[in-house]
Design a protein around this motif. Structure first.
Motif, PDB file in Angstrom:
ATOM      1  N   PRO A  27       0.827  -1.204   0.000  1.00 11.59           N
ATOM      2  CA  PRO A  27       0.000   0.000   0.000  1.00 11.59           C
ATOM      3  C   PRO A  27       0.855   1.245   0.000  1.00 11.59           C
ATOM      4  O   PRO A  27       1.999   1.222   0.384  1.00 11.59           O
ATOM      5  CB  PRO A  27      -0.788  -0.113   1.317  1.00 11.59           C
ATOM      6  CG  PRO A  27       0.097  -0.935   2.193  1.00 11.59           C
ATOM      7  CD  PRO A  27       0.802  -1.903   1.279  1.00 11.59           C
ATOM      8  N   VAL A  28       0.256   2.350  -0.442  1.00 10.63           N
ATOM      9  CA  VAL A  28       0.993   3.592  -0.479  1.00 10.63           C
ATOM     10  C   VAL A  28       0.650   4.446   0.729  1.00 10.63           C
ATOM     11  O   VAL A  28       1.511   4.925   1.422  1.00 10.63           O
ATOM     12  CB  VAL A  28       0.634   4.360  -1.740  1.00 10.63           C
ATOM     13  CG1 VAL A  28       1.448   5.626  -1.785  1.00 10.63           C
ATOM     14  CG2 VAL A  28       0.966   3.513  -2.934  1.00 10.63           C
ATOM     15  N   HIS A  29      -0.595   4.640   0.963  1.00  8.10           N
ATOM     16  CA  HIS A  29      -1.018   5.472   2.089  1.00  8.10           C
ATOM     17  C   HIS A  29      -2.087   4.715   2.867  1.00  8.10           C
ATOM     18  O   HIS A  29      -2.907   4.010   2.290  1.00  8.10           O
ATOM     19  CB  HIS A  29      -1.583   6.801   1.584  1.00  8.10           C
ATOM     20  CG  HIS A  29      -0.633   7.535   0.701  1.00  8.10           C
ATOM     21  ND1 HIS A  29       0.562   8.053   1.134  1.00  8.10           N
ATOM     22  CD2 HIS A  29      -0.701   7.824  -0.619  1.00  8.10           C
ATOM     23  CE1 HIS A  29       1.182   8.635   0.133  1.00  8.10           C
ATOM     24  NE2 HIS A  29       0.440   8.511  -0.932  1.00  8.10           N
ATOM     25  N   ALA A  30      -2.109   4.910   4.139  1.00  2.00           N
ATOM     26  CA  ALA A  30      -3.063   4.175   4.964  1.00  2.00           C
ATOM     27  C   ALA A  30      -4.491   4.432   4.537  1.00  2.00           C
ATOM     28  O   ALA A  30      -5.330   3.547   4.542  1.00  2.00           O
ATOM     29  CB  ALA A  30      -2.870   4.557   6.428  1.00  2.00           C
ATOM     30  N   ALA A  31      -4.763   5.685   4.140  1.00  2.00           N
ATOM     31  CA  ALA A  31      -6.131   6.040   3.748  1.00  2.00           C
ATOM     32  C   ALA A  31      -6.589   5.240   2.546  1.00  2.00           C
ATOM     33  O   ALA A  31      -7.770   4.988   2.363  1.00  2.00           O
ATOM     34  CB  ALA A  31      -6.220   7.532   3.447  1.00  2.00           C
ATOM     35  N   GLN A  32      -5.639   4.806   1.700  1.00  4.39           N
ATOM     36  CA  GLN A  32      -6.015   4.102   0.488  1.00  4.39           C
ATOM     37  C   GLN A  32      -6.198   2.611   0.727  1.00  4.39           C
ATOM     38  O   GLN A  32      -6.685   1.903  -0.145  1.00  4.39           O
ATOM     39  CB  GLN A  32      -4.943   4.324  -0.574  1.00  4.39           C
ATOM     40  CG  GLN A  32      -4.850   5.770  -1.016  1.00  4.39           C
ATOM     41  CD  GLN A  32      -3.572   6.042  -1.765  1.00  4.39           C
ATOM     42  OE1 GLN A  32      -2.677   5.221  -1.803  1.00  4.39           O
ATOM     43  NE2 GLN A  32      -3.475   7.199  -2.371  1.00  4.39           N
ATOM     44  N   TYR A  36     -13.405   1.521   2.786  1.00  2.00           N
ATOM     45  CA  TYR A  36     -14.149   2.767   2.935  1.00  2.00           C
ATOM     46  C   TYR A  36     -13.473   3.610   4.008  1.00  2.00           C
ATOM     47  O   TYR A  36     -13.037   3.102   5.037  1.00  2.00           O
ATOM     48  CB  TYR A  36     -15.603   2.502   3.325  1.00  2.00           C
ATOM     49  CG  TYR A  36     -16.338   1.678   2.308  1.00  2.00           C
ATOM     50  CD1 TYR A  36     -16.674   2.216   1.072  1.00  2.00           C
ATOM     51  CD2 TYR A  36     -16.672   0.363   2.568  1.00  2.00           C
ATOM     52  CE1 TYR A  36     -17.330   1.453   0.118  1.00  2.00           C
ATOM     53  CE2 TYR A  36     -17.331  -0.417   1.620  1.00  2.00           C
ATOM     54  CZ  TYR A  36     -17.658   0.139   0.392  1.00  2.00           C
ATOM     55  OH  TYR A  36     -18.303  -0.614  -0.545  1.00  2.00           O
ATOM     56  N   SER A  37     -13.399   4.900   3.801  1.00  2.00           N
ATOM     57  CA  SER A  37     -12.788   5.804   4.763  1.00  2.00           C
ATOM     58  C   SER A  37     -13.726   6.972   5.008  1.00  2.00           C
ATOM     59  O   SER A  37     -14.221   7.589   4.064  1.00  2.00           O
ATOM     60  CB  SER A  37     -11.443   6.328   4.232  1.00  2.00           C
ATOM     61  OG  SER A  37     -10.993   7.410   5.006  1.00  2.00           O
ATOM     62  N   GLN A  38     -13.970   7.270   6.258  1.00  2.00           N
ATOM     63  CA  GLN A  38     -14.846   8.400   6.584  1.00  2.00           C
ATOM     64  C   GLN A  38     -14.184   9.733   6.268  1.00  2.00           C
ATOM     65  O   GLN A  38     -14.855  10.756   6.203  1.00  2.00           O
ATOM     66  CB  GLN A  38     -15.236   8.337   8.059  1.00  2.00           C
ATOM     67  CG  GLN A  38     -16.130   7.146   8.383  1.00  2.00           C
ATOM     68  CD  GLN A  38     -16.563   7.101   9.840  1.00  2.00           C
ATOM     69  OE1 GLN A  38     -16.071   7.874  10.653  1.00  2.00           O
ATOM     70  NE2 GLN A  38     -17.472   6.206  10.154  1.00  2.00           N
ATOM     71  N   MET A  39     -12.864   9.714   6.055  1.00  2.00           N
ATOM     72  CA  MET A  39     -12.156  10.939   5.700  1.00  2.00           C
ATOM     73  C   MET A  39     -12.280  11.258   4.210  1.00  2.00           C
ATOM     74  O   MET A  39     -12.131  12.397   3.802  1.00  2.00           O
ATOM     75  CB  MET A  39     -10.667  10.794   6.049  1.00  2.00           C
ATOM     76  CG  MET A  39     -10.388  10.650   7.536  1.00  2.00           C
ATOM     77  SD  MET A  39     -10.728  12.170   8.444  1.00  2.00           S
ATOM     78  CE  MET A  39      -9.412  13.212   7.820  1.00  2.00           C
ATOM     79  N   ALA A  40     -12.561  10.239   3.422  1.00  2.00           N
ATOM     80  CA  ALA A  40     -12.556  10.410   1.971  1.00  2.00           C
ATOM     81  C   ALA A  40     -13.804  11.136   1.489  1.00  2.00           C
ATOM     82  O   ALA A  40     -14.900  10.961   2.027  1.00  2.00           O
ATOM     83  CB  ALA A  40     -12.452   9.059   1.276  1.00  2.00           C
ATOM     84  N   THR A  41     -13.635  11.948   0.464  1.00  2.00           N
ATOM     85  CA  THR A  41     -14.768  12.662  -0.132  1.00  2.00           C
ATOM     86  C   THR A  41     -15.362  11.910  -1.312  1.00  2.00           C
ATOM     87  O   THR A  41     -16.368  12.321  -1.884  1.00  2.00           O
ATOM     88  CB  THR A  41     -14.326  14.056  -0.595  1.00  2.00           C
ATOM     89  OG1 THR A  41     -13.216  13.921  -1.493  1.00  2.00           O
ATOM     90  CG2 THR A  41     -13.910  14.908   0.596  1.00  2.00           C
ATOM     91  N   ALA A  42     -14.723  10.819  -1.710  1.00  2.00           N
ATOM     92  CA  ALA A  42     -15.253   9.916  -2.739  1.00  2.00           C
ATOM     93  C   ALA A  42     -14.720   8.528  -2.424  1.00  2.00           C
ATOM     94  O   ALA A  42     -13.579   8.380  -1.990  1.00  2.00           O
ATOM     95  CB  ALA A  42     -14.830  10.353  -4.135  1.00  2.00           C
ATOM     96  N   ASP A 504      -2.014  12.259  -1.551  1.00  2.00           N
ATOM     97  CA  ASP A 504      -2.575  11.205  -0.701  1.00  2.00           C
ATOM     98  C   ASP A 504      -4.067  10.957  -0.937  1.00  2.00           C
ATOM     99  O   ASP A 504      -4.776  10.516  -0.021  1.00  2.00           O
ATOM    100  CB  ASP A 504      -2.365  11.531   0.783  1.00  2.00           C
ATOM    101  CG  ASP A 504      -0.914  11.449   1.196  1.00  2.00           C
ATOM    102  OD1 ASP A 504      -0.061  11.155   0.343  1.00  2.00           O
ATOM    103  OD2 ASP A 504      -0.623  11.672   2.386  1.00  2.00           O
ATOM    104  N   LEU A 505      -4.563  11.228  -2.126  1.00  2.00           N
ATOM    105  CA  LEU A 505      -5.973  10.973  -2.414  1.00  2.00           C
ATOM    106  C   LEU A 505      -6.161   9.511  -2.801  1.00  2.00           C
ATOM    107  O   LEU A 505      -5.301   8.903  -3.436  1.00  2.00           O
ATOM    108  CB  LEU A 505      -6.461  11.868  -3.554  1.00  2.00           C
ATOM    109  CG  LEU A 505      -6.333  13.380  -3.355  1.00  2.00           C
ATOM    110  CD1 LEU A 505      -6.976  14.123  -4.530  1.00  2.00           C
ATOM    111  CD2 LEU A 505      -6.973  13.826  -2.041  1.00  2.00           C
ATOM    112  N   ASN A 506      -7.309   8.944  -2.432  1.00  2.00           N
ATOM    113  CA  ASN A 506      -7.597   7.610  -2.945  1.00  2.00           C
ATOM    114  C   ASN A 506      -7.954   7.714  -4.422  1.00  2.00           C
ATOM    115  O   ASN A 506      -8.120   8.818  -4.962  1.00  2.00           O
ATOM    116  CB  ASN A 506      -8.686   6.903  -2.105  1.00  2.00           C
ATOM    117  CG  ASN A 506     -10.076   7.493  -2.297  1.00  2.00           C
ATOM    118  OD1 ASN A 506     -10.504   7.834  -3.400  1.00  2.00           O
ATOM    119  ND2 ASN A 506     -10.815   7.621  -1.194  1.00  2.00           N
TER     120      ASN A 506
END
Length: 581
Positions: A27-32, A36-42, A504-506
């Motif tokens: 993986p590249v970033h934890a958010a990715q 599903y991530s509550q931080m993500a806008t999409a 760091d965007l998904n």
């Protein structure tokens, strides 16, 4: 056949969908790494085994069905390509050409397949000039002379034969069925046919295919059959590329082109060749960027721009801030200036690839960028050491459970190409000859300037912006992406990569984020309407001219991680679908 436990479908009616894959990569970033991530806008779509992401849902499903039957990414990609010729006729095709990147996981090797159209053997540099020596756009866009020798069928055959596991009959079965039995007209197809009616109706052979017997338009939900195209596809299924480049189909194509004033011959079709090339490769912040070499300008200038941007702390400048957009635009204008001078068919012109993608060259260009002031394009010349496709190109990405990947972009050039259907075949013919420089220094149908390197010559391939791309991390595919969009293909693809690596965007957020574009000439930053007005005002204070225009691109992207496959299909085009299992 093996059983598959989970089927995940994401459809876009007004909002397209997402893609997935199988090879497992760090993986590249934890958010990715979260589904599903509550931080993500999409939110991206997730899958475990494999995925197809394309601009048209029926074509996507045809590809996924091949994967479920045990086919690999190449088998599925060829099925998608032939299906798009039926379901997305404005861009999907067998009468055009394009580029394919194939990553073979077992060999850890990526191959670039160039199936770009070629100029007929009798073509010459003055072919599109009128009696006054001026470029005549009608000749290169809506005339028999506009049609290049198609490459799609032979390109798909080469990919399938060398890197696939299934037969041509197997991978064309769904496309033939859809053409013969018909598909329901979508709002997207209905709208495009109505919008392009004047262009298509120049040719009686086309009117009979795309409009009703009384000349009326197909309405949403009605059945649209293409029996002549079904027959042409059946010949390919039975005979391979010989069913297209020789025999009855070839005769009908040549007859139609010549009746329209063209110079294509049966020998031109018979002698067409696909070329396997070494991809162009660069490095961006520790990731390997693999993309198309010439006659695509996409890979070279994608890497050239990223090399310049690597000299700036993009992550600290912020996503789509005026500072970041400023350095992006300044990098774009310098790369597109080079494009106008140095790019062409490498079989005819020695393209200085290594010089253009050199890190040292990029540092020199980046040193010219002043953070608070735009450089007028009149002051930017090709470095010391351009034409393009319309929006109606289409891209698709495929990943299978073995980690093989395909990134493919192909086109007819204009929407519905030349508008001409070869009589009796159902096959729309391209107008790719407009991608040559009709006259050095004169913009083509889409505003890009080219030079002698891209002058018309017999058997030459026109310069392209198509940029199918695979981003590698630790030697394995990480992002598979690409887009339509003419000259904006390169910058759109670049922004997908930057959005993930720098910001760091998904992959879904990276896809929906507002886009910008600068191509040297005209001297303006083109932006989408969703870009913040305050940012636009700040750009203007730096001396940029900013124009808010139509949305750009239709990216189909797949990201591979240890947590599975994540994907996103661009919401800028209705009707796309990514489907994983």
């Amino acid at each position: 056949m093996r059983a598959f436990k989970t089927l995940i479908v994401a459809m876009s009616i007004a909002v397209p969908i997402i893609s997935l894959s199988t090879a497992l990569v760090s993986p590249v970033h934890a958010a990715q790494t979260s589904i599903y991530s509550q931080m993500a806008t999409a939110q991206p779509v997730w899958a475990k085994h494999g995925m197809v992401s394309s601009q048209e849902s029926l074509a996507t499903r045809a590809g996924v069905e091949i994967l479920k039957q045990g086919g690999n990414a190449v088998d599925a990609a060829v099925a998608v390509a032939f299906s798009l010729a039926v379901t997305l006729p404005r861009a999907g095709n067998i009468g055009g050409g394009g580029f394919m990147l194939v990553h073979i996981a077992e060999q850890n090797k990526t191959i670039a397949i160039d199936y770009r159209e070629m100029a007929p053997s009798k073509a010459h540099k003055d072919i599109f000039l009128n009696e006054n020596g001026d470029a005549d756009a009608r000749l290169s866009q809506e005339h028999g002379l506009a049609v290049g020798v198609p490459g799609t069928v032979m390109g798909m055959e080469l990919a399938l034969t060398k890197y696939g596991t299934m037969t041509m009959k197997q991978v064309t079965e769904t496309a033939i069925k859809m053409a013969k039995e018909g598909i329901k007209v979508t709002s997207d197809l209905s709208t495009s046919l109505i919008g392009m009616k004047q262009h298509i109706n120049q040719w009686p052979s086309s009117t009979g295919v795309f409009y009703k017997a009384d000349g009326g338009n197909y309405q949403v939900g009605e059945l649209f059959k293409q029996p002549e195209l079904a027959h042409s596809l059946s010949l390919i299924a039975q005979q391979g590329s010989k069913g297209f480049y020789q025999g009855e189909t070839a005769k009908q194509i040549v007859s139609s082109v010549q009746e329209a004033g063209g110079i294509m011959t049966l020998d031109d079709l018979k002698n067409y060749k696909v070329v396997e090339r070494k991809p162009v490769q660069g490095d961006y912040r520790g990731y390997q960027i693999i993309s198309m070499p010439p006659p695509s300008s996409g890979g070279i200038h994608l890497i050239e721009m990223l090399n310049m941007l690597e000299q700036f702390p993009i992550d600290k400048l912020g996503h789509n801030t005026a500072a970041t957009i400023h350095v992006m635009a300044e990098s774009m204008r310098r790369a597109y200036a080079d494009r106008s001078e140095y790019l062409g068919d490498p079989d005819f012109y020695k393209v200085p690839v290594q010089a253009l993608i050199s890190k040292d060259y990029a540092k020199k260009l980046a040193s010219q960028i002043v953070m608070n002031k735009a450089t007028p394009s009149s002051e930017v010349k090709p470095g010391d050491l351009a034409p393009y496709e319309s929006n109606q190109t289409t891209h698709f990405s495929v990943v299978d459970k073995w980690g093989n990947a395909v990134s493919n972009t192909y086109t007819l050039n204009f929407s519905y190409g030349s508008g001409m259907v070869a009589q009796g075949t159902g096959i729309l013919l391209n107008n790719e000859m407009d991608d040559f420089s009709a006259k050095p220094g004169v913009p083509n149908g889409y505003g890009l300037v080219g030079g002698d390197a891209n002058a018309v010559e017999g058997n030459k391939r026109p310069l392209s912006s198509m940029s199918p791309t695979i981003v590698m991390k630790d030697g394995k595919p990480f992002i598979v992406t690409g887009s339509p969009g003419g000259s904006r293909i390169i910058t759109t693809t670049m922004q997908i990569i930057m959005n993930v690596i720098d910001h760091d965007l998904n992959i879904a957020e990276a896809t929906v984020a507002p886009r910008i574009h600068h191509q040297w000439l005209p001297d303006e930053i083109r932006v989408e309407q969703s870009l913040n007005q305050d940012t636009i005002d700040l750009l203007k204070t730096k001396g940029h001219k900013v124009n808010v225009k139509n949305a750009m691109g239709s990216t189909q992207s797949i990201m591979l991680t240890e947590q599975g496959i994540f994907g996103a299909s661009d919401p800028r085009r209705a009707g796309s679908e990514a489907l994983g299992y």
